[in-house]
Design an enzyme around this catalytic site. Structure first.
Site, PDB file in Angstrom:
ATOM      1  N   GLY A  47      42.574  42.923  38.855  1.00 36.29           N
ATOM      2  CA  GLY A  47      43.461  42.318  39.838  1.00 36.29           C
ATOM      3  C   GLY A  47      44.779  43.049  39.842  1.00 36.29           C
ATOM      4  N   HIS A 142      46.117  34.737  35.420  1.00 38.44           N
ATOM      5  CA  HIS A 142      46.835  35.959  35.020  1.00 38.44           C
ATOM      6  C   HIS A 142      47.607  36.538  36.209  1.00 38.44           C
ATOM      7  CE1 HIS A 142      47.002  39.988  32.832  1.00 38.44           C
ATOM      8  NE2 HIS A 142      47.367  40.295  34.070  1.00 38.44           N
ATOM      9  N   GLU A 143      46.923  36.680  37.354  1.00 40.62           N
ATOM     10  CA  GLU A 143      47.569  37.318  38.517  1.00 40.62           C
ATOM     11  C   GLU A 143      48.696  36.451  39.064  1.00 40.62           C
ATOM     12  OE1 GLU A 143      47.148  40.351  39.013  1.00 40.62           O
ATOM     13  OE2 GLU A 143      45.402  40.487  37.723  1.00 40.62           O
TER      14      GLU A 143
HETATM   15 NI    NI Z   1      48.409  41.877  34.986  1.00 38.99          NI
END
Ligand code: NI
Length: 177
Positions: A47, A142-143
């Site tokens: 990502g 996370h993104e």
């Molecule tokens: Ni990252």
């Protein structure tokens, strides 16, 4: 469309809260998305968030088909997510290894919620929502953290499980640039 440089941990843009996108479907936004796709593909990322290429806007892309950085990961559909909202659907947390193109060459064990609903818009402004579990839910968390100025080491609870790929996994072939 050019592959862009990915900012590394310590760059001030990675610590900012990114701004919501207000104008959808513009040539500028489409060009930015193409740059993000090319950059993610060139670096074999799972990502990429816009701030990682220096654009402080609430845009992330992610997707895993077969990724040499994540050889055991279940597939995640390629997704463009603008102005995301996350709702956790469980209190259950699971630990697993993560890497990040902004923390090159390293891995760490990060606790993440195992199930969530995410909603937002595509690049043209069409709303959508989806429920995700497991690795898919991990990638989304996370993104989207990138949009709030948070990198995965800030989510870690045990820094003894943080280190360089080549030392942690000497038998694996992880390309990381
Ligand atoms: Ni990252």
């Amino acid at each position: 469309m050019p592959v862009r440089d990915v900012l590394r941990m310590g760059h001030p843009v990675l610590r900012e809260r990114a701004k919501p996108v207000e104008a959808f479907g513009t040539p500028e936004l489409r060009a930015l998305l193409e740059d993000m796709k090319e950059t993610m593909a060139a670096k074999s990322g799972a990502g990429l968030a816009a701030p990682q290429i220096g654009v402080s806007q609430r845009i992330v892309i992610f997707g895993v088909d077969h990724n040499p950085r994540y050889p055991d990961a279940e597939p995640v559909p390629f997704t463009v997510l603008v102005n995301p909202k996350l709702v956790m659907l469980t209190r259950e947390v699971e630990e697993d290894w993560e890497g990040c193109l902004s923390v090159p060459g390293m891995r760490g064990v990060v606790p993440r919620y195992t199930k969530l609903k995410y909603s937002g818009f595509d690049i043209e402004g069409t709303p959508f929502e989806r429920v995700a579990e497991g690795f898919h839910a991990r990638v989304v968390q996370h993104e989207c953290d990138h949009l709030d100025g948070i990198l995965y080491p800030q989510r870690m609870t045990d820094l003894s499980r943080f280190g360089f790929n080549e030392e942690l996994f000497p038998d694996e072939e992880i390309r990381d640039d």
